[in-house]
Design an enzyme around this catalytic site. Structure first.
Site, PDB file in Angstrom:
ATOM      1  N   LYS A   1       1.994  -2.653   8.799  1.00  9.21           N
ATOM      2  CA  LYS A   1       3.223  -1.867   8.681  1.00  9.21           C
ATOM      3  C   LYS A   1       4.378  -2.774   9.115  1.00  9.21           C
ATOM      4  O   LYS A   1       4.537  -3.056  10.298  1.00  9.21           O
ATOM      5  CB  LYS A   1       3.117  -0.635   9.574  1.00  9.21           C
ATOM      6  CG  LYS A   1       4.125   0.449   9.299  1.00  9.21           C
ATOM      7  CD  LYS A   1       3.738   1.717  10.048  1.00  9.21           C
ATOM      8  CE  LYS A   1       4.624   2.874   9.681  1.00  9.21           C
ATOM      9  NZ  LYS A   1       4.176   4.135  10.289  1.00  9.21           N
TER      10      LYS A   1
ATOM     11  N   LEU B   1       0.829  -1.214   0.000  1.00 11.37           N
ATOM     12  CA  LEU B   1       0.000   0.000   0.000  1.00 11.37           C
ATOM     13  C   LEU B   1       0.858   1.257   0.000  1.00 11.37           C
ATOM     14  O   LEU B   1       0.426   2.311  -0.455  1.00 11.37           O
ATOM     15  CB  LEU B   1      -0.912   0.010   1.233  1.00 11.37           C
ATOM     16  CG  LEU B   1      -1.881  -1.165   1.378  1.00 11.37           C
ATOM     17  CD1 LEU B   1      -2.578  -1.122   2.733  1.00 11.37           C
ATOM     18  CD2 LEU B   1      -2.915  -1.145   0.253  1.00 11.37           C
TER      19      LEU B   1
ATOM     20  N   GLU C   1       9.516   4.873   6.296  1.00 12.52           N
ATOM     21  CA  GLU C   1      10.939   5.083   6.565  1.00 12.52           C
ATOM     22  C   GLU C   1      11.660   3.767   6.854  1.00 12.52           C
ATOM     23  O   GLU C   1      12.810   3.569   6.488  1.00 12.52           O
ATOM     24  CB  GLU C   1      11.080   6.039   7.756  1.00 12.52           C
ATOM     25  CG  GLU C   1      12.490   6.478   8.032  1.00 12.52           C
ATOM     26  CD  GLU C   1      12.574   7.422   9.224  1.00 12.52           C
ATOM     27  OE1 GLU C   1      13.708   7.712   9.634  1.00 12.52           O
ATOM     28  OE2 GLU C   1      11.530   7.869   9.742  1.00 12.52           O
ATOM     29  N   PHE C   2      10.967   2.829   7.495  1.00 10.88           N
ATOM     30  CA  PHE C   2      11.628   1.598   7.952  1.00 10.88           C
ATOM     31  C   PHE C   2      11.143   0.329   7.243  1.00 10.88           C
ATOM     32  O   PHE C   2      11.578  -0.753   7.565  1.00 10.88           O
ATOM     33  CB  PHE C   2      11.415   1.419   9.460  1.00 10.88           C
ATOM     34  CG  PHE C   2      11.859   2.606  10.263  1.00 10.88           C
ATOM     35  CD1 PHE C   2      13.130   3.137  10.118  1.00 10.88           C
ATOM     36  CD2 PHE C   2      10.994   3.203  11.165  1.00 10.88           C
ATOM     37  CE1 PHE C   2      13.533   4.230  10.849  1.00 10.88           C
ATOM     38  CE2 PHE C   2      11.397   4.311  11.909  1.00 10.88           C
ATOM     39  CZ  PHE C   2      12.672   4.824  11.746  1.00 10.88           C
ATOM     40  N   GLY C   3      10.216   0.457   6.311  1.00 14.47           N
ATOM     41  CA  GLY C   3       9.722  -0.744   5.645  1.00 14.47           C
ATOM     42  C   GLY C   3       8.446  -0.465   4.882  1.00 14.47           C
ATOM     43  O   GLY C   3       8.073   0.686   4.659  1.00 14.47           O
ATOM     44  N   LYS C   4       7.766  -1.543   4.478  1.00 10.38           N
ATOM     45  CA  LYS C   4       6.578  -1.423   3.640  1.00 10.38           C
ATOM     46  C   LYS C   4       5.299  -1.562   4.450  1.00 10.38           C
ATOM     47  O   LYS C   4       5.281  -2.167   5.513  1.00 10.38           O
ATOM     48  CB  LYS C   4       6.606  -2.514   2.558  1.00 10.38           C
ATOM     49  CG  LYS C   4       7.741  -2.338   1.567  1.00 10.38           C
ATOM     50  CD  LYS C   4       7.711  -3.411   0.504  1.00 10.38           C
ATOM     51  CE  LYS C   4       8.836  -3.148  -0.511  1.00 10.38           C
ATOM     52  NZ  LYS C   4       8.872  -4.163  -1.571  1.00 10.38           N
ATOM     53  N   VAL C   5       4.238  -0.964   3.904  1.00 17.36           N
ATOM     54  CA  VAL C   5       2.898  -1.164   4.454  1.00 17.36           C
ATOM     55  C   VAL C   5       2.136  -2.022   3.454  1.00 17.36           C
ATOM     56  O   VAL C   5       2.029  -1.672   2.274  1.00 17.36           O
ATOM     57  CB  VAL C   5       2.160   0.174   4.666  1.00 17.36           C
ATOM     58  CG1 VAL C   5       0.778  -0.077   5.260  1.00 17.36           C
ATOM     59  CG2 VAL C   5       2.969   1.098   5.568  1.00 17.36           C
TER      60      VAL C   5
ATOM     61  N   GLU D   1       5.216   2.822   1.219  1.00 21.45           N
ATOM     62  CA  GLU D   1       6.531   2.553   1.809  1.00 21.45           C
ATOM     63  C   GLU D   1       6.823   3.614   2.837  1.00 21.45           C
ATOM     64  O   GLU D   1       6.646   4.804   2.596  1.00 21.45           O
ATOM     65  CB  GLU D   1       7.609   2.545   0.719  1.00 21.45           C
ATOM     66  CG  GLU D   1       7.357   1.454  -0.298  1.00 21.45           C
ATOM     67  CD  GLU D   1       8.637   0.810  -0.803  1.00 21.45           C
ATOM     68  OE1 GLU D   1       9.672   0.946  -0.144  1.00 21.45           O
ATOM     69  OE2 GLU D   1       8.560   0.171  -1.859  1.00 21.45           O
TER      70      GLU D   1
ATOM     71  N   ASP E   1       3.826  15.899  12.099  1.00 20.62           N
ATOM     72  CA  ASP E   1       4.107  15.595  10.689  1.00 20.62           C
ATOM     73  C   ASP E   1       2.791  15.506   9.909  1.00 20.62           C
ATOM     74  O   ASP E   1       2.597  14.604   9.101  1.00 20.62           O
ATOM     75  CB  ASP E   1       4.901  14.288  10.568  1.00 20.62           C
ATOM     76  CG  ASP E   1       5.521  14.107   9.177  1.00 20.62           C
ATOM     77  OD1 ASP E   1       5.695  15.118   8.458  1.00 20.62           O
ATOM     78  OD2 ASP E   1       5.819  12.964   8.806  1.00 20.62           O
TER      79      ASP E   1
END
Length: 289
Positions: free
Chosen positions: A52, A29, A33-37, A31, A146
């Site tokens: 996540k 779905l 900072e630390f990986g994919k969703v 990307e 953010d």
């Protein structure tokens, strides 16, 4: 078989279905900072979720680990219709999986692009939902830090869902609401993040970001991104100099009432910026108060 799983297998006949805990993992779905969703479907209940996936190998510093821990802790503590729900946290040797509500209406960013800009009645409803969520966070002494279009999703009923709490932080009392870490995306970040001595009022920073989001909803583009010397806003110092020295301009279709609200929110001096209560009481939001 769940329709989403069947569709995924039709589109990717050679791929083996990956499992994570009780979930089958389907398409990516987004990307982070630390990986994919990834889209996940519960193998027993068929419930769709956003998973996540954070690689432990990417959490190689204390700062990075603290962002993930903070996001989980904040999400465990909140419950609001316009804030993404945390269902579970699943840990394996290689991954930390944050199991979240799946907002299947996509990003607000794409919704605006598809319409070029939003009409004021539609924008007013969505903005009221955003402000309701942010007000709830602030009432629990949490600042998001953010807020941007890419972190606002829509559910199937086209309601706003606030996501991505990696930069969120807490404060004990309104008097303690002073933050020191500069964060957020430059085009949405308040001027005081760059031009002060390093401390700023976190709640006021969220209000500036909400103002940028509202401007983008109504115009289809971001304010202050038309500096010929800095067209992409990459140079943060130039961006904030431009903000401080430029009068906000509006497309002709934006009403006087909406312009008045924006001019109260997008005030470079944080002590003169509208408070959340003042935003909520503004006549432009009266239909959704």
């Amino acid at each position: 078989m769940h329709p989403a799983v069947a569709s995924y297998q039709r589109d990717h006949p050679r791929r083996t279905l990956l499992r994570f805990g009780p979930y089958v993992l389907l398409q990516t779905l987004g990307e982070g900072e630390f990986g994919k969703v990834k889209l996940g479907v519960h193998t027993d209940y068929g419930e769709e979720v956003a998973v996540k996936l954070i690689k432990r190998g990417n959490l190689d510093t204390e700062l990075r680990m603290s962002k993930v821990t903070r996001e989980i802790n904040v999400l465990k503590d909140v419950k609001h219709p316009n804030i993404v729900r945390l269902f579970d946290v699943i840990e394996t040797d290689k991954y930390i999986g944050i199991i979240l509500e799946f907002a299947n209406g996509g990003e607000l960013f794409d919704h605006i692009l598809a319409h070029r800009y939003l009409k004021e009645d539609a924008a007013s409803k969505l903005f009221a939902q955003l402000i309701s969520g942010v007000h709830y966070l602030h009432s629990k002494n949490i600042v998001h830090r953010d807020l941007k279009l890419e972190n606002l999703l829509l559910d199937k009923g086209r309601n706003v869902i606030i996501t991505d709490f990696g930069f969120a932080n807490t404060f004990e009392t309104p008097q303690d609401d002073l933050m020191t870490t500069s964060c957020g995306s430059p085009c949405y970040a308040a001027p005081e993040l760059v031009i002060t001595d390093g401390t700023y009022v976190g709640t006021a920073v969220d209000i500036w970001s909400c103002g940028v989001i509202l401007y983008a909803m109504l115009s289809g583009y971001l304010p202050f991104d038309d500096d010929p010397a800095n067209p992409d806003g990459d140079n943060i110092n130039l961006l904030y100099k431009y903000i401080l020295n430029t009068t906000l301009q509006f497309p002709s279709h934006i009403s006087d009432s909406a312009q008045d609200l924006l001019l109260r929110m997008l005030v470079p001096e944080p002590t003169e910026r509208a408070t959340l209560r003042e935003v909520m009481a503004h006549p432009w939001l009266a239909a959704h108060s």
